[in-house]
Design a protein around this motif. Structure first.
Motif, PDB file in Angstrom:
ATOM      1  N   SER A 187       0.831  -1.207   0.000  1.00 23.93           N
ATOM      2  CA  SER A 187       0.000   0.000   0.000  1.00 23.93           C
ATOM      3  C   SER A 187       0.865   1.258   0.000  1.00 23.93           C
ATOM      4  N   ALA A 188       1.919   1.250   0.822  1.00 23.26           N
ATOM      5  CA  ALA A 188       2.800   2.418   0.892  1.00 23.26           C
ATOM      6  C   ALA A 188       3.479   2.678  -0.453  1.00 23.26           C
ATOM      7  N   VAL A 189       3.934   1.613  -1.105  1.00 30.11           N
ATOM      8  CA  VAL A 189       4.590   1.757  -2.404  1.00 30.11           C
ATOM      9  C   VAL A 189       3.619   2.288  -3.439  1.00 30.11           C
ATOM     10  N   LEU A 190       2.416   1.720  -3.480  1.00 31.60           N
ATOM     11  CA  LEU A 190       1.426   2.144  -4.470  1.00 31.60           C
ATOM     12  C   LEU A 190       1.008   3.595  -4.251  1.00 31.60           C
ATOM     13  N   LEU A 191       0.779   3.977  -3.003  1.00 36.33           N
ATOM     14  CA  LEU A 191       0.390   5.360  -2.712  1.00 36.33           C
ATOM     15  C   LEU A 191       1.496   6.340  -3.094  1.00 36.33           C
ATOM     16  N   SER A 192       2.747   5.929  -2.905  1.00 34.47           N
ATOM     17  CA  SER A 192       3.857   6.791  -3.284  1.00 34.47           C
ATOM     18  C   SER A 192       3.966   6.931  -4.796  1.00 34.47           C
ATOM     19  N   LEU A 193       3.829   5.823  -5.501  1.00 40.39           N
ATOM     20  CA  LEU A 193       3.955   5.847  -6.957  1.00 40.39           C
ATOM     21  C   LEU A 193       2.828   6.632  -7.625  1.00 40.39           C
ATOM     22  N   THR A 194       1.725   6.772  -6.938  1.00 42.19           N
ATOM     23  CA  THR A 194       0.595   7.520  -7.501  1.00 42.19           C
ATOM     24  C   THR A 194       0.487   8.921  -6.898  1.00 42.19           C
ATOM     25  N   GLY A 195       1.529   9.358  -6.204  1.00 42.99           N
ATOM     26  CA  GLY A 195       1.594  10.726  -5.715  1.00 42.99           C
ATOM     27  C   GLY A 195       0.701  11.049  -4.547  1.00 42.99           C
ATOM     28  N   ARG A 196       0.250  10.031  -3.833  1.00 45.96           N
ATOM     29  CA  ARG A 196      -0.674  10.273  -2.736  1.00 45.96           C
ATOM     30  C   ARG A 196      -0.006  10.405  -1.372  1.00 45.96           C
ATOM     31  N   ARG A 197       1.143   9.751  -1.214  1.00 43.30           N
ATOM     32  CA  ARG A 197       1.816   9.802   0.066  1.00 43.30           C
ATOM     33  C   ARG A 197       3.293   9.499  -0.146  1.00 43.30           C
ATOM     34  N   ALA A 198       4.163  10.300   0.453  1.00 37.38           N
ATOM     35  CA  ALA A 198       5.599  10.093   0.293  1.00 37.38           C
ATOM     36  C   ALA A 198       6.047   8.948   1.194  1.00 37.38           C
ATOM     37  N   LEU A 199       7.030   8.199   0.714  1.00 41.01           N
ATOM     38  CA  LEU A 199       7.641   7.157   1.541  1.00 41.01           C
ATOM     39  C   LEU A 199       8.511   7.798   2.607  1.00 41.01           C
ATOM     40  N   VAL A 200       8.641   7.134   3.725  1.00 36.87           N
ATOM     41  CA  VAL A 200       9.487   7.661   4.794  1.00 36.87           C
ATOM     42  C   VAL A 200      10.940   7.663   4.345  1.00 36.87           C
ATOM     43  N   SER A 201      11.719   8.568   4.898  1.00 39.74           N
ATOM     44  CA  SER A 201      13.136   8.664   4.538  1.00 39.74           C
ATOM     45  C   SER A 201      13.854   7.359   4.810  1.00 39.74           C
ATOM     46  N   GLY A 202      14.654   6.926   3.822  1.00 40.00           N
ATOM     47  CA  GLY A 202      15.418   5.697   3.985  1.00 40.00           C
ATOM     48  C   GLY A 202      14.655   4.428   3.666  1.00 40.00           C
ATOM     49  N   PHE A 203      13.408   4.551   3.225  1.00 42.58           N
ATOM     50  CA  PHE A 203      12.626   3.351   2.903  1.00 42.58           C
ATOM     51  C   PHE A 203      13.298   2.554   1.796  1.00 42.58           C
ATOM     52  N   SER A 204      13.350   1.246   1.950  1.00 41.80           N
ATOM     53  CA  SER A 204      13.927   0.375   0.931  1.00 41.80           C
ATOM     54  C   SER A 204      13.257  -0.993   0.997  1.00 41.80           C
ATOM     55  N   VAL A 205      13.163  -1.626  -0.143  1.00 44.25           N
ATOM     56  CA  VAL A 205      12.587  -2.973  -0.181  1.00 44.25           C
ATOM     57  C   VAL A 205      13.677  -4.035  -0.156  1.00 44.25           C
ATOM     58  N   VAL A 206      14.954  -3.617  -0.172  1.00 45.31           N
ATOM     59  CA  VAL A 206      16.064  -4.578  -0.127  1.00 45.31           C
ATOM     60  C   VAL A 206      17.045  -4.169   0.965  1.00 45.31           C
TER      61      VAL A 206
END
Length: 206
Positions: A187-206
């Motif tokens: 959800s966080a990734v999708l919301l970020s990619l669609t300009g709805r909510r920024a990811l927290v600083s330092g967020f990473s999937v790896v």
């Protein structure tokens, strides 16, 4: 995606990486790369995405433990955490040293070898990091991902205007989203990619 399509993507990512390496100015190889790595270290680390393909094809697996590229990244999180950051940094440095006096030629040779090995392999079960069994066609997208991300790292370190091939970026970005979803961050990734909510600083999937 078919095994042949995965091979084509891997070839595209590998060849784009080799082309980027050819653009590295001779005086920049020992300059800053990423974190504790020099440019040479970073290129060496990236080259492991070629080396591991050739190496793992010599290690057949008896069972399939991991069935997708996203599951691979989920599975290796604990393995890489236990390995320790210092060990990962040193492997990159050693890979950089292994490129020798002619790193550009060394990368070209690794690309040629990896693509030839993949062409001759079919789609076998191979033993990857941690002793896990995995189909080659599921492993190759992880190498496309690594080649794409680290090619961008190298370009940023050298202030080069470089963009990996569109199909490589699309595959890498889609895999990042799938990893995020598998880790519970879809959800966080999708919301970020669609300009709805920024990811927290330092967020990473790896």
């Amino acid at each position: 995606m078919t095994a042949s399509a995965q091979r084509a993507l891997f070839a595209s990512a590998a060849e784009a990486f080799a082309e980027l390496v050819r653009r590295i100015p001779e005086h920049r190889w020992d300059g800053p790369g990423l974190g504790e790595w020099s440019v040479r270290d970073l290129v060496g680390h990236t080259s492991r995405s070629l080396i591991t393909v050739s190496t793992y094809l010599k290690a057949p697996a008896q069972r399939e433990d991991v069935t997708s590229a996203a599951d691979y990244y989920v599975a290796i999180q604990s393995y890489t955490a236990n390995a320790g950051a210092a060990a990962i940094v040193e492997r990159g440095r050693q890979a950089g040293r292994d490129l020798g006096a002619e790193p550009v030629a060394a990368i070209d040779g690794l690309v040629t070898q990896a693509l030839a090995d993949v062409d001759a392999a079919g789609d076998p079960l191979i033993e990857v990091i941690g002793g896990m069994g995995m189909r080659l066609s599921n492993y190759l997208p992880t190498r496309v991902f690594e080649l794409a991300v680290h090619s961008l790292d190298i370009a940023a370190a050298l202030d080069l205007d470089v963009t990996p091939p569109e199909e490589v970026l699309a595959e890498a970005a889609a895999l990042a989203a799938r990893i995020g979803a598998r880790l519970g961050h879809g959800s966080a990734v999708l919301l970020s990619l669609t300009g709805r909510r920024a990811l927290v600083s330092g967020f990473s999937v790896v």
